[in-house]
Motif scaffolding. Structure first.
Motif, PDB file in Angstrom:
ATOM      1  N   SER A   1       2.285  -6.574   9.777  1.00 32.86           N
ATOM      2  CA  SER A   1       2.357  -7.903  10.573  1.00 32.86           C
ATOM      3  C   SER A   1       2.252  -9.129   9.585  1.00 32.86           C
ATOM      4  CB  SER A   1       1.561  -8.181  11.751  1.00 32.86           C
ATOM      5  OG  SER A   1       0.167  -8.274  11.589  1.00 32.86           O
ATOM      6  N   ARG A   2       1.255  -8.918   8.721  1.00 31.08           N
ATOM      7  CA  ARG A   2       0.850  -9.947   7.497  1.00 31.08           C
ATOM      8  C   ARG A   2       2.038  -9.873   6.432  1.00 31.08           C
ATOM      9  NH1 ARG A   2      -3.171  -9.058   4.743  1.00 31.08           N
ATOM     10  NH2 ARG A   2      -3.963  -6.850   5.556  1.00 31.08           N
ATOM     11  N   GLY A   3       2.776  -8.850   6.382  1.00 30.25           N
ATOM     12  CA  GLY A   3       3.898  -8.590   5.268  1.00 30.25           C
ATOM     13  C   GLY A   3       3.844  -7.771   4.203  1.00 30.25           C
ATOM     14  N   VAL A   4       2.510  -7.008   4.523  1.00 30.69           N
ATOM     15  CA  VAL A   4       2.253  -5.703   3.474  1.00 30.69           C
ATOM     16  C   VAL A   4       3.293  -4.564   3.727  1.00 30.69           C
ATOM     17  CG1 VAL A   4       0.332  -3.922   2.993  1.00 30.69           C
ATOM     18  CG2 VAL A   4      -0.258  -6.393   3.522  1.00 30.69           C
ATOM     19  N   ALA A   5       3.912  -4.158   2.635  1.00 30.38           N
ATOM     20  CA  ALA A   5       4.790  -3.063   2.872  1.00 30.38           C
ATOM     21  C   ALA A   5       3.921  -1.880   2.585  1.00 30.38           C
ATOM     22  CB  ALA A   5       6.181  -3.089   1.715  1.00 30.38           C
ATOM     23  N   ILE A   6       4.233  -0.818   3.493  1.00 31.44           N
ATOM     24  CA  ILE A   6       3.303   0.360   3.539  1.00 31.44           C
ATOM     25  C   ILE A   6       4.490   1.576   3.498  1.00 31.44           C
ATOM     26  CG2 ILE A   6       1.533   1.802   4.670  1.00 31.44           C
ATOM     27  CD1 ILE A   6       0.537  -0.569   5.850  1.00 31.44           C
ATOM     28  N   ARG A   7       4.175   2.515   2.113  1.00 31.03           N
ATOM     29  CA  ARG A   7       5.129   3.522   2.426  1.00 31.03           C
ATOM     30  C   ARG A   7       4.285   4.715   1.812  1.00 31.03           C
ATOM     31  NH1 ARG A   7       8.845   2.207  -2.554  1.00 31.03           N
ATOM     32  NH2 ARG A   7       6.875   1.115  -3.477  1.00 31.03           N
ATOM     33  N   ARG A   8       4.937   5.780   2.527  1.00 27.15           N
ATOM     34  CA  ARG A   8       4.265   6.985   2.317  1.00 27.15           C
ATOM     35  C   ARG A   8       5.152   8.252   1.713  1.00 27.15           C
ATOM     36  NH1 ARG A   8      -0.319   9.539   5.268  1.00 27.15           N
ATOM     37  NH2 ARG A   8      -0.550   7.293   6.268  1.00 27.15           N
ATOM     38  N   ALA A   9       4.899   8.900   0.627  1.00 31.94           N
ATOM     39  CA  ALA A   9       5.727   9.762   0.329  1.00 31.94           C
ATOM     40  C   ALA A   9       5.063  11.163   0.247  1.00 31.94           C
ATOM     41  CB  ALA A   9       6.056   9.391  -1.186  1.00 31.94           C
TER      42      ALA A   9
ATOM     43  N   ALA B   1       8.609   7.378  -8.850  1.00 35.06           N
ATOM     44  CA  ALA B   1       9.567   8.416  -9.041  1.00 35.06           C
ATOM     45  C   ALA B   1       9.868   9.142  -7.930  1.00 35.06           C
ATOM     46  CB  ALA B   1       9.101   9.107 -10.221  1.00 35.06           C
ATOM     47  N   VAL B   2       8.843   9.507  -7.013  1.00 39.28           N
ATOM     48  CA  VAL B   2       9.147  10.603  -5.754  1.00 39.28           C
ATOM     49  C   VAL B   2       9.700   9.713  -4.880  1.00 39.28           C
ATOM     50  CG1 VAL B   2       7.726  11.652  -3.959  1.00 39.28           C
ATOM     51  CG2 VAL B   2       6.961  11.767  -6.410  1.00 39.28           C
ATOM     52  N   TRP B   3       9.393   8.552  -4.570  1.00 38.12           N
ATOM     53  CA  TRP B   3      10.124   7.801  -3.587  1.00 38.12           C
ATOM     54  C   TRP B   3      11.644   7.609  -4.079  1.00 38.12           C
ATOM     55  CZ3 TRP B   3       8.501   6.360   0.928  1.00 38.12           C
ATOM     56  CH2 TRP B   3       9.131   5.049   1.670  1.00 38.12           C
TER      57      TRP B   3
ATOM     58  N   ALA C   1       0.839  -1.281   0.014  1.00 40.62           N
ATOM     59  CA  ALA C   1       0.128   0.013  -0.144  1.00 40.62           C
ATOM     60  C   ALA C   1       0.914   1.272   0.108  1.00 40.62           C
ATOM     61  CB  ALA C   1      -0.844  -0.054   1.345  1.00 40.62           C
ATOM     62  N   VAL C   2       0.776   2.169  -0.721  1.00 43.75           N
ATOM     63  CA  VAL C   2       1.510   3.257  -0.880  1.00 43.75           C
ATOM     64  C   VAL C   2       0.737   4.483  -1.085  1.00 43.75           C
ATOM     65  CG1 VAL C   2       3.466   1.982  -2.324  1.00 43.75           C
ATOM     66  CG2 VAL C   2       1.840   3.298  -3.474  1.00 43.75           C
ATOM     67  N   HIS C   3       1.139   5.417  -0.498  1.00 47.58           N
ATOM     68  CA  HIS C   3       0.316   6.839  -0.402  1.00 47.58           C
ATOM     69  C   HIS C   3       0.961   8.154  -0.912  1.00 47.58           C
ATOM     70  CE1 HIS C   3      -2.774   9.582   0.962  1.00 47.58           C
ATOM     71  NE2 HIS C   3      -2.084   9.689   1.955  1.00 47.58           N
TER      72      HIS C   3
ATOM     73  N   ALA D   1       3.449   3.147  13.753  1.00 45.38           N
ATOM     74  CA  ALA D   1       2.759   2.093  13.092  1.00 45.38           C
ATOM     75  C   ALA D   1       3.100   1.124  12.152  1.00 45.38           C
ATOM     76  CB  ALA D   1       1.557   2.832  12.471  1.00 45.38           C
ATOM     77  N   GLY D   2       4.408   1.267  11.535  1.00 44.54           N
ATOM     78  CA  GLY D   2       4.981   0.452  10.620  1.00 44.54           C
ATOM     79  C   GLY D   2       5.049   1.009   9.042  1.00 44.54           C
ATOM     80  N   GLU D   3       4.827   2.306   9.085  1.00 46.72           N
ATOM     81  CA  GLU D   3       4.734   2.699   7.741  1.00 46.72           C
ATOM     82  C   GLU D   3       6.347   3.305   7.398  1.00 46.72           C
ATOM     83  OE1 GLU D   3       2.135   5.862   6.541  1.00 46.72           O
ATOM     84  OE2 GLU D   3       0.982   5.226   8.062  1.00 46.72           O
ATOM     85  N   ASP D   4       6.675   3.334   6.386  1.00 45.54           N
ATOM     86  CA  ASP D   4       8.149   3.852   5.804  1.00 45.54           C
ATOM     87  C   ASP D   4       7.558   5.255   5.204  1.00 45.54           C
ATOM     88  OD1 ASP D   4      10.754   4.410   5.109  1.00 45.54           O
ATOM     89  OD2 ASP D   4      10.854   2.666   3.784  1.00 45.54           O
ATOM     90  N   VAL D   5       8.310   6.431   5.645  1.00 46.04           N
ATOM     91  CA  VAL D   5       7.769   7.571   5.194  1.00 46.04           C
ATOM     92  C   VAL D   5       9.146   8.379   4.443  1.00 46.04           C
ATOM     93  CG1 VAL D   5       6.856   9.930   5.857  1.00 46.04           C
ATOM     94  CG2 VAL D   5       6.017   7.563   6.971  1.00 46.04           C
TER      95      VAL D   5
END
Length: 169
Positions: free
Chosen positions: A60-68, A155-157, A18-20, A93-97
């Motif tokens: 915890s289920r292995g979903v990678a969550i990234r926010r840019a 590209a942003v990431w 999930a990316v935001h 919470a576990g997001e990478d920002v």
């Protein structure tokens, strides 16, 4: 038109990523946390317990969550607030920002709206009024929109700075 699923439902169904992408310099200025922050009150991250639970369960289920976040610099008061709560809210919470100065985003084709992209297939488009208040979201699986959003996010990431290294000016 069917009602959009909740974030809890969207994250529950998410399997891989999930990316935001956020591109506004201000959001809901009526948000009670923002109002408290402006008043100098301490912000307890537990205030967002539901969000932290949704993200934590997904991670915890292995979903990678990234926010840019693409932001103007010097940053707005609202972005300073976001920066101040990111470690206790999003990262805890576990997001990478990551953060990217708008100045450094000139060469990137960006969609006209913020969005979430789930499993590289479902786009949840965030719409806001002129004051930054949320309006009705939009869901799409249109392959061209999915491709644009995924390309823009990546590209942003790639150019963005991790939260801990971003200097709020």
């Amino acid at each position: 038109m069917a009602k959009a699923p909740t974030f809890k439902e969207l994250f529950h169904d998410c399997q891989r990523s999930a990316v935001h992408l956020e591109t506004r310099d201000a959001y809901s200025k009526t948000d009670s946390a923002f109002i408290d922050w402006k008043a100098g009150k301490s912000i307890d991250p537990q205030r967002w317990g539901a969000w932290r639970s949704i993200v934590g369960e997904s991670v915890s289920r292995g979903v990678a969550i990234r926010r840019a976040r693409v932001v103007s610099t010097p940053v707005s008061e609202y972005i300073r607030f976001e920066y101040d709560v990111t470690a206790g809210l999003n990262i805890a919470a576990g997001e990478d920002v990551r953060w990217l100065s708008r100045r450094d985003a000139t060469g990137i084709t960006l969609p006209g709206n913020d969005f979430w992209l789930f499993d590289s297939s479902l786009v949840y488009v965030n719409h806001f009024d002129g004051e930054g208040e949320p309006t009705e979201p939009e869901l799409t699986e249109d392959p061209e929109i999915v491709k644009l959003c995924e390309s823009a996010f990546e590209a942003v990431w790639k150019q963005a700075t991790p939260h801990a290294d971003f200097e709020v000016r």
